[in-house]
Scaffold this active site. Structure first.
Site, PDB file in Angstrom:
ATOM      1  N   SER A 179      -3.206   2.865  -2.354  1.00 34.30           N
ATOM      2  CA  SER A 179      -2.398   1.723  -1.923  1.00 34.30           C
ATOM      3  C   SER A 179      -3.302   0.492  -1.870  1.00 34.30           C
ATOM      4  CB  SER A 179      -1.726   2.018  -0.574  1.00 34.30           C
ATOM      5  OG  SER A 179      -0.842   0.964  -0.217  1.00 34.30           O
ATOM      6  N   THR A 180      -3.447  -0.156  -0.720  1.00 34.28           N
ATOM      7  CA  THR A 180      -4.221  -1.398  -0.620  1.00 34.28           C
ATOM      8  C   THR A 180      -5.654  -1.186  -1.113  1.00 34.28           C
ATOM      9  OG1 THR A 180      -2.926  -1.864   1.363  1.00 34.28           O
ATOM     10  CG2 THR A 180      -4.805  -3.301   0.926  1.00 34.28           C
TER      11      THR A 180
END
Length: 367
Positions: A179-180
């Site tokens: 994700s991030t």
């Protein structure tokens, strides 16, 4: 401990500056301490006010957001949330911004900006919160490849990975969740893998319209072929398949083959695509023929399913805290007992290749 997150908004649109300021100031834990309509004004404001996070528009007068971001990350690295447009050009520029060190991005609509930004308000403030605690990397000031390599930050394509020379069966499959911070982490893994690597399936949290550029960029850098996954296609060795933004991606079996399943089911763990969906399918379809990799990201998506993969016989690598932009998803995977090895980012691909070349029964190599 209750100090608010201090944010500067940089955007050439007065409307966007006003809307973002209002959204930020509605939150109990953050405040907009300034706005700037171009990067030159922003530069002075950053020096004077020392914000925790800046939101940065991609396209602006006098100096575009990418030039400004590159200078900022070399001279005064800080958490940056890009405000991108939902266009092909916007997607390509956003990939470049993430490469330069932006923590994340929000895709603003091209029309109906006022209503659109209000609808994105919760996403914007969530990403500001994540950015405020993310690990920020300084961009090297000298682009010399040798100097970068010495610091573990390769420039462009790393040296060609050594071929596996047919040692790997076509049943092997590698599943990656992120994700991030994941776009760059995925690049660091994939560019170190040889052209005859087993098939790779990837879920990176990303909205529609951006995964096409992401896949194209990776394909230009990697020895393997990288593409967006298409429903019903056969999953082939030497290829990496990325979940299309806004769709779930999983795999199924058709005889001896793995097949891509792309669908429009509801979000899982608030995400679509969801790592949980992909990893669950890999646990069910591949078992001990699978290798799992959990990279940087906020939250817990995929942690429980990665444990299912391990219980089914897969061998799992998890990125360590020091090399993560955000240690959320890896931490949760470790907490669920899903990790066989916890490694710095740059050691994951070599460790995976060592396991693939070993070719021995994974069950005997548990930690």
């Amino acid at each position: 401990m209750n100090r608010k997150i201090r944010v500067i908004v940089v955007d050439d649109s007065a409307l966007v500056r006003s809307l973002l300021s209002e959204i930020i100031n509605r939150q109990h834990d953050m405040e907009c301490i300034g706005t700037a309509n171009d990067p030159l004004i922003a530069r002075e404001m950053i020096r004077e006010l020392n914000p925790d996070v800046i939101t940065l528009d991609v396209e602006m007068p006098r100096m575009d957001g990418i030039d400004f971001l590159g200078r900022l990350m070399r001279l005064r690295p800080m958490p940056v949330l890009m405000i991108s447009t939902l266009t092909e050009r916007g997607a390509e520029v956003t990939m470049r911004a993430l490469e330069l060190g932006a923590i994340d991005f929000v895709a603003k609509p091209r029309v109906g900006v006022s209503n659109g930004l209000q609808e994105l308000a919760s996403q914007i403030v969530d990403k500001i919160r994540v950015a405020s605690v993310a690990q920020v990397r300084r961009l090297p000031t000298a682009p010399a490849a040798g100097a970068q390599a010495a610091h573990g930050a390769p420039s462009g394509r790393p040296a060609a990975a050594v071929s596996l020379l047919g040692r790997v069966s076509t049943e092997k499959i590698i599943a990656i969740g992120a994700s991030t911070g994941g776009t760059e982490a995925i690049k660091e893994v994939l560019t170190r893998l040889p052209a005859d690597c087993p098939a790779i399936v990837i879920t990176q949290h990303m909205p529609p319209g951006f995964t096409t550029s992401f896949a194209a960029r990776l394909n230009s850098l990697c020895q393997i072929t990288v593409k967006e996954a298409s429903h019903g296609e056969r999953i082939l060795p030497g290829h990496a398949y990325i979940a299309p933004g806004g769709k779930h991606f999983s795999i199924s079996r058709s005889g001896a083959n793995y097949v891509a399943v792309v669908d429009d089911a509801p979000p899982v763990n608030r995400h679509k695509p969801s790592v949980e969906v992909l990893f669950k399918s890999v646990a069910a379809c591949a078992g001990r023929n699978a290798y799992g990799i959990m990279l940087t990201g906020m939250g817990a998506d995929g942690a429980a399913a990665m444990r299912e993969m391990r219980d089914a016989g897969s061998y799992n690598f998890v990125q360590d805290e020091a090399s993560c932009i955000v240690f959320g998803m890896p931490r949760e995977a470790i907490a669920h007992g899903a990790a066989d090895e916890v490694l710095p980012l740059l050691q994951i691909a070599p460790a995976l290749l060592a396991k693939l070349r070993g070719g021995s029964d994974q069950v005997h190599h548990r930690i």
